[in-house]
Design a protein around this motif. Sequence first.
Motif, mmCIF file in Angstrom:
data_model
loop_
_atom_site.group_PDB
_atom_site.id
_atom_site.type_symbol
_atom_site.label_atom_id
_atom_site.label_comp_id
_atom_site.label_asym_id
_atom_site.label_seq_id
_atom_site.Cartn_x
_atom_site.Cartn_y
_atom_site.Cartn_z
ATOM 1 N N CYS A 1 0.083 2.647 15.060
ATOM 2 C CA CYS A 1 -0.263 1.887 13.855
ATOM 3 C C CYS A 1 -1.560 1.142 14.144
ATOM 4 N N CYS B 1 -0.494 -2.965 14.249
ATOM 5 C CA CYS B 1 0.335 -3.567 15.310
ATOM 6 C C CYS B 1 0.266 -2.780 16.622
ATOM 7 N N THR C 1 9.556 7.561 9.968
ATOM 8 C CA THR C 1 9.260 6.164 9.654
ATOM 9 C C THR C 1 8.290 6.110 8.472
ATOM 10 N N TRP D 1 5.178 5.244 6.432
ATOM 11 C CA TRP D 1 3.843 4.798 6.832
ATOM 12 C C TRP D 1 2.861 5.021 5.690
ATOM 13 N N HIS E 1 2.208 1.388 9.817
ATOM 14 C CA HIS E 1 3.583 1.254 9.328
ATOM 15 C C HIS E 1 3.500 0.714 7.902
ATOM 16 N N ALA E 2 4.370 1.170 7.018
ATOM 17 C CA ALA E 2 4.343 0.709 5.631
ATOM 18 C C ALA E 2 4.484 -0.808 5.570
ATOM 19 N N THR E 3 5.334 -1.373 6.416
ATOM 20 C CA THR E 3 5.514 -2.828 6.398
ATOM 21 C C THR E 3 4.252 -3.549 6.852
ATOM 22 N N CYS E 4 3.564 -3.027 7.853
ATOM 23 C CA CYS E 4 2.319 -3.648 8.321
ATOM 24 C C CYS E 4 1.256 -3.586 7.225
ATOM 25 N N ASN E 5 1.113 -2.419 6.598
ATOM 26 C CA ASN E 5 0.105 -2.224 5.561
ATOM 27 C C ASN E 5 0.347 -3.120 4.364
ATOM 28 N N ARG E 6 1.565 -3.150 3.891
ATOM 29 C CA ARG E 6 1.867 -3.896 2.668
ATOM 30 C C ARG E 6 1.874 -5.396 2.912
ATOM 31 N N SER E 7 2.245 -5.808 4.109
ATOM 32 C CA SER E 7 2.178 -7.220 4.457
ATOM 33 C C SER E 7 0.725 -7.678 4.484
#
Length: 109
Positions: free
Chosen positions: A62, A65, A73, A75, A91-97
């Motif tokens: 990623c 991170c 997963t 992404w 990661h989708a969570t990293c991008n959207r955060s």
Amino acid sequence: MSGRVCSKCPRILTDGSTICVWCKREKDRARGTSTQRGYGSAHQTERARWQAKIDAGEEVACTRCWRQILPGTPWDLGHSDSRTFYTGPEHATCNRSAAGKHAAALRNR
């Protein structure tokens, strides 16, 4: 019959969702196509290239991170804030955060 009411209309839902299929379709239609949202053929080609590497089990980190993105997963293909170049898979969570933090910073200027 028990269930909850759709958050957009008075239809009763029995499958545990919060929005009915009709309202979801309308919401998706209003968003526009992937191309209209800026994810045209160049984006889809680049994403497919990375997806093949991830599916093959290659170590793909990623770009936010630096942890590995494992097959299966969720992404996203990250891009610069100016949307002029791709930064790589995230990661989708990293991008959207990051997108949420960026939007909040713009609002709170």
